[in-house]
Design a protein around this motif. Sequence first.
Motif, PDB file in Angstrom:
ATOM      1  N   GLU A 146      33.526  39.189  49.546  1.00 34.73           N
ATOM      2  CA  GLU A 146      34.832  38.876  48.936  1.00 34.73           C
ATOM      3  C   GLU A 146      35.947  39.714  49.570  1.00 34.73           C
ATOM      4  O   GLU A 146      37.071  39.260  49.743  1.00 34.73           O
ATOM      5  CB  GLU A 146      34.808  39.208  47.438  1.00 34.73           C
ATOM      6  CG  GLU A 146      34.185  38.167  46.556  1.00 34.73           C
ATOM      7  CD  GLU A 146      35.142  37.023  46.244  1.00 34.73           C
ATOM      8  OE1 GLU A 146      36.355  37.213  46.361  1.00 34.73           O
ATOM      9  OE2 GLU A 146      34.644  35.951  45.895  1.00 34.73           O
ATOM     10  N   SER A 197      34.494  48.280  42.428  1.00 28.06           N
ATOM     11  CA  SER A 197      34.341  47.600  43.717  1.00 28.06           C
ATOM     12  C   SER A 197      35.663  47.372  44.430  1.00 28.06           C
ATOM     13  O   SER A 197      35.713  47.296  45.655  1.00 28.06           O
ATOM     14  CB  SER A 197      33.597  46.275  43.527  1.00 28.06           C
ATOM     15  OG  SER A 197      34.332  45.393  42.714  1.00 28.06           O
ATOM     16  N   CYS A 214      32.432  49.280  37.967  1.00 28.83           N
ATOM     17  CA  CYS A 214      32.203  47.834  37.948  1.00 28.83           C
ATOM     18  C   CYS A 214      33.321  47.136  38.722  1.00 28.83           C
ATOM     19  O   CYS A 214      34.046  47.775  39.478  1.00 28.83           O
ATOM     20  CB  CYS A 214      32.132  47.345  36.502  1.00 28.83           C
ATOM     21  SG  CYS A 214      33.645  47.651  35.565  1.00 28.83           S
ATOM     22  N   HIS A 215      33.461  45.852  38.552  1.00 27.99           N
ATOM     23  CA  HIS A 215      34.419  45.099  39.359  1.00 27.99           C
ATOM     24  C   HIS A 215      35.827  45.110  38.772  1.00 27.99           C
ATOM     25  O   HIS A 215      36.813  45.055  39.495  1.00 27.99           O
ATOM     26  CB  HIS A 215      33.926  43.662  39.532  1.00 27.99           C
ATOM     27  CG  HIS A 215      32.568  43.603  40.143  1.00 27.99           C
ATOM     28  ND1 HIS A 215      32.354  43.800  41.490  1.00 27.99           N
ATOM     29  CD2 HIS A 215      31.339  43.432  39.596  1.00 27.99           C
ATOM     30  CE1 HIS A 215      31.049  43.735  41.740  1.00 27.99           C
ATOM     31  NE2 HIS A 215      30.415  43.510  40.606  1.00 27.99           N
ATOM     32  N   ALA A 216      35.920  45.154  37.445  1.00 27.70           N
ATOM     33  CA  ALA A 216      37.230  45.069  36.787  1.00 27.70           C
ATOM     34  C   ALA A 216      37.849  46.449  36.544  1.00 27.70           C
ATOM     35  O   ALA A 216      38.966  46.539  36.048  1.00 27.70           O
ATOM     36  CB  ALA A 216      37.096  44.326  35.462  1.00 27.70           C
ATOM     37  N   ASP A 255      31.789  39.173  36.499  1.00 29.31           N
ATOM     38  CA  ASP A 255      30.651  40.047  36.766  1.00 29.31           C
ATOM     39  C   ASP A 255      30.388  40.130  38.280  1.00 29.31           C
ATOM     40  O   ASP A 255      29.241  40.196  38.716  1.00 29.31           O
ATOM     41  CB  ASP A 255      29.406  39.499  36.059  1.00 29.31           C
ATOM     42  CG  ASP A 255      28.758  40.589  35.208  1.00 29.31           C
ATOM     43  OD1 ASP A 255      29.022  41.773  35.455  1.00 29.31           O
ATOM     44  OD2 ASP A 255      28.001  40.225  34.299  1.00 29.31           O
ATOM     45  N   GLY A 256      31.450  40.094  39.050  1.00 27.60           N
ATOM     46  CA  GLY A 256      31.333  40.219  40.497  1.00 27.60           C
ATOM     47  C   GLY A 256      31.084  38.909  41.222  1.00 27.60           C
ATOM     48  O   GLY A 256      31.064  38.882  42.453  1.00 27.60           O
ATOM     49  N   ARG A 282      39.515  39.621  37.179  1.00 32.68           N
ATOM     50  CA  ARG A 282      38.126  40.109  37.206  1.00 32.68           C
ATOM     51  C   ARG A 282      37.690  40.380  35.771  1.00 32.68           C
ATOM     52  O   ARG A 282      38.399  41.064  35.031  1.00 32.68           O
ATOM     53  CB  ARG A 282      38.050  41.420  37.997  1.00 32.68           C
ATOM     54  CG  ARG A 282      38.326  41.245  39.482  1.00 32.68           C
ATOM     55  CD  ARG A 282      38.727  42.554  40.153  1.00 32.68           C
ATOM     56  NE  ARG A 282      38.849  42.350  41.584  1.00 32.68           N
ATOM     57  CZ  ARG A 282      38.014  42.881  42.482  1.00 32.68           C
ATOM     58  NH1 ARG A 282      37.049  43.692  42.104  1.00 32.68           N
ATOM     59  NH2 ARG A 282      38.172  42.612  43.758  1.00 32.68           N
ATOM     60  N   ILE A 283      36.560  39.859  35.408  1.00 39.22           N
ATOM     61  CA  ILE A 283      36.038  40.057  34.052  1.00 39.22           C
ATOM     62  C   ILE A 283      34.611  40.572  34.130  1.00 39.22           C
ATOM     63  O   ILE A 283      33.749  39.948  34.757  1.00 39.22           O
ATOM     64  CB  ILE A 283      36.101  38.737  33.243  1.00 39.22           C
ATOM     65  CG1 ILE A 283      37.569  38.277  33.142  1.00 39.22           C
ATOM     66  CG2 ILE A 283      35.491  38.927  31.848  1.00 39.22           C
ATOM     67  CD1 ILE A 283      37.782  37.011  32.328  1.00 39.22           C
ATOM     68  N   ASP A 284      34.389  41.747  33.542  1.00 36.92           N
ATOM     69  CA  ASP A 284      33.036  42.289  33.407  1.00 36.92           C
ATOM     70  C   ASP A 284      32.730  42.324  31.916  1.00 36.92           C
ATOM     71  O   ASP A 284      33.156  43.242  31.210  1.00 36.92           O
ATOM     72  CB  ASP A 284      32.957  43.702  34.006  1.00 36.92           C
ATOM     73  CG  ASP A 284      33.094  43.696  35.525  1.00 36.92           C
ATOM     74  OD1 ASP A 284      32.544  42.786  36.162  1.00 36.92           O
ATOM     75  OD2 ASP A 284      33.743  44.601  36.069  1.00 36.92           O
ATOM     76  N   LEU A 325      36.718  36.584  39.216  1.00 36.47           N
ATOM     77  CA  LEU A 325      35.500  37.276  39.608  1.00 36.47           C
ATOM     78  C   LEU A 325      34.808  37.663  38.299  1.00 36.47           C
ATOM     79  O   LEU A 325      35.235  38.571  37.596  1.00 36.47           O
ATOM     80  CB  LEU A 325      35.850  38.516  40.436  1.00 36.47           C
ATOM     81  CG  LEU A 325      34.907  38.906  41.563  1.00 36.47           C
ATOM     82  CD1 LEU A 325      34.723  37.768  42.553  1.00 36.47           C
ATOM     83  CD2 LEU A 325      35.418  40.140  42.282  1.00 36.47           C
TER      84      LEU A 325
END
Lengths: 525, 525
Positions: free
Chosen positions: A121, A483, A461-463, B520-521, B126-128, B518
């Motif tokens: 990504e 990330s 994590c990503h967010a 959870d990645g 982005r959502i985790d 995105l």
Amino acid sequence: MQPKGQQLIGLDAFFAAGAPIHAVNPASGEQLEPAYASGGFAEVNRACELAESASVAFRTSSLQQRATFLETIADQIEAIGDELIQRGMLESGLPRARLEGERGRTCGQLRLFASVVRAGEWLDVRIDPALPERQPLPRVDLRQQHIALGPVVVFGASNFPLAFSVAGGDTASALAAGCPVIVKAHSAHPGTSELVGRAVQAAIKECQMPEGVFSLLFGSGFEVGQALVSDPRVKAVGFTGSRSGGMALMATAQTRLQPIPVYAEMSSINPVFLLPEALQSRTQALAEGFIGSLSMGAGQFCTSPGLVIAIRSSALDTFVAATSKVISGIATQTMLTPGIHSAYEQGVKALSDNVGVRSLGNGDASDAPNQCQATLFTTSAEVFLNDDRLQDEVFGACSLLIECDDMAQVKSVAEKLEGQLTATIQMEEGDIEQAKLLLPALEERAGRVLVNGWPTGVEVCHAMVHGGPFPATSDSRTTSVGSAAIYRFLRPVCYQNMPQALLPEVLRDGNPLKVSQLMDGKRVV
Amino acid sequence: MQPKGQQLIGLDAFFAAGAPIHAVNPASGEQLEPAYASGGFAEVNRACELAESASVAFRTSSLQQRATFLETIADQIEAIGDELIQRGMLESGLPRARLEGERGRTCGQLRLFASVVRAGEWLDVRIDPALPERQPLPRVDLRQQHIALGPVVVFGASNFPLAFSVAGGDTASALAAGCPVIVKAHSAHPGTSELVGRAVQAAIKECQMPEGVFSLLFGSGFEVGQALVSDPRVKAVGFTGSRSGGMALMATAQTRLQPIPVYAEMSSINPVFLLPEALQSRTQALAEGFIGSLSMGAGQFCTSPGLVIAIRSSALDTFVAATSKVISGIATQTMLTPGIHSAYEQGVKALSDNVGVRSLGNGDASDAPNQCQATLFTTSAEVFLNDDRLQDEVFGACSLLIECDDMAQVKSVAEKLEGQLTATIQMEEGDIEQAKLLLPALEERAGRVLVNGWPTGVEVCHAMVHGGPFPATSDSRTTSVGSAAIYRFLRPVCYQNMPQALLPEVLRDGNPLKVSQLMDGKRVV
């Protein structure tokens, strides 16, 4: 394996010749062996030379190769075993459970970045195909990817000897981006640093990466650190530490012939807003949660709650009484270094001496070396709004409660705040309108806005955004955790009308690496 | 409508009281009416106050509202009609076709950003989700979006009175991001600026946008420009112009109490590499293409090919003879301003006076005011590698051919170059190995690498990068042209455990705005 006191440059390990640096066991005050003879110009030059020579090969290594390299670093760190934890405890005064958790986080972070590298990504692939028939002018084929900036200098932080140090978040994200990394070890935990550095060296050998991908230098921040940031071969800097330290690096980076980005994570007091209904309905739980977050790790977190804001009420009186009681039961904890301990004592004294501020209580005291006594102060919104010094971070378990007359004053306090890593709202359903009133000011001032939690504890994590406007960081457009931290070390390049054979693989027709693309502006997974 | 000489602040229009600025018709040297009385502190303060007050409402306006606003600006610019073109011709000396094309590009750019705003990729959602059962610790719900930085100051550029000026790329991308914009008009085309500024005002009224979303100030770069960049309410700066001008703004932005990003697009000489087989097989076409690109618009483009690099050969001799012949037929063209014309003459004189450099020919000369005579010089790689002044941009139709002994020397020249907006390779199939040899150095030095084209002409699309390492720009991580330009004016914010009612709409469950995420990645379109 025991640390030897050696500089690690590429695959070499050797003793430098400068003034010796000794770590200190903060719990006892005793000097620790071995000594680390400081590096100087020769070491900086050699590390930069190697990093530059590794740059193209590393940034053009395959996603698979780079991901495996990151995973191998994690494996090698785990392979050090308990010696790493023992050395970390000795040098930092941190307890075993904390360092074991931090090791888990560090290795998890490396593995997360391995998965991020593979997913691709971060390459931000964009393809605008040729439109030869377009009127009035045809469009030529245009493709974009992100490439690594080049060698990155990372400064190890004092408060996370593993997760924000030699193979911590800055290093992991820079390596993931394809940037060689030169780490300037923090002098508080050189042995821990050396052990991790040797694990990275082992991973380089195992994965046959170019030698210059990693070096680890020991020496003074002023000499070695500034020399690294000044070197024209260095293209970006990652730093976690004090406001003055970060600003010195920013100044150096800006006065170079070619200025470079400095990602400095510096200072934050992490305001917590206790809204009326929450304060009323969860008084005791809030008091316990607050003191728990404040005293955790002796408050030595960038996200420690240094400011609490609430409206005067009988519920607030009950909260104050409860916090005073809870804090009185908090045992002292060893701080990371004598320097951090004395800065903490000075910060607490400045608040004690401030006539507008009064004490709400303390934790235990102790005569042992470098002990942090948790401390709580209070003041009025009027005083806070007129005294900028009250926004200075006191690194450690110290916090200031701001008592406000009403919601308008709470909002004024929010709007007066400098940039923050976090801002927290404690609320119940009945507080929703007040929360909506505050949210715009908090979004504009903090990288992360939390509801009904405490700011300490940063999920990788990503967010996640571990960032925020100045002085929380030097660059509010970025995060140093999670990330998205990889984007700090990349820049876009556009390839126009390039034949397939010359194009980077990821941009070739047919999406050979199966990476998410923006095709003519439309997302294609 | 004719320009009146008024400052436009919010929806107001009025005469300021400072020293008068007059545009000059560069083709005749005559002063143009009306005079623009310079603004000063009061105007800067008022514009910043309004911009700040509009900030939250504008950044939280719906994607649809903001997109319609951008489209309405385009409509209003087109509604000015031919008066805009006529005024632009008068103030810039540029021909009608060029300005009509530039108007099309400007309006197309606004409409592109409208589509970008609607698509919402730029929000980087982005959502985790929470993982309450995770061991050893649960994960809390974390969501991220990007939000606008706040008020942005844009400096109009001299060389694109429409596309890089009042409603040009910087303004369009900042408004798209949700940032109020304050434009400092370029003093070379104040009338053109005022007309476009009034079109933006009309769009604000039509779309009922908050008044402070846009202001247009006239005044000196030093006084008004520096005051704007120093103002604490301003959060970012867009600039296209000279290296000295850009660096002055960078210095001001860095010494603020809260440093802010400056996106300065400054200086580039856009090297073109003629590889052997291409030079051999397309000698005449390359000579014609090169001089065409060089002389277009009197060379007054950031991407004008100011450097050509080739290996000595009989084909190169033929190319040199052909370019000398082609350039001799190039008529003079009016330059944008007397200042730009005199800087061009100075730059040409410095090359003429350089003993290591010799002339390869000129275009026509003319006694009319502010005429650009196209000029071509040559030197050896040895001389170039030892004289940094030969990398100075000469803004206008002037270029320098570097003759090299062999491919190794070509590579040395490439590796010696400063940062560039573009680098071009002219090649045939037989040149592929040489092109591969050069590509890494070019990727590291340029924002855009072209094959078999000429650098002038910048497509406004998604994959475009109009950027590059310093001194091409102040921030190599960005582009000032194309849809990715929006990222310059955004920063990420993370929302932790936030109730649906408080979350920004785009982050709520069920993806109500249907924006790429995105999760959870993993990419979810």
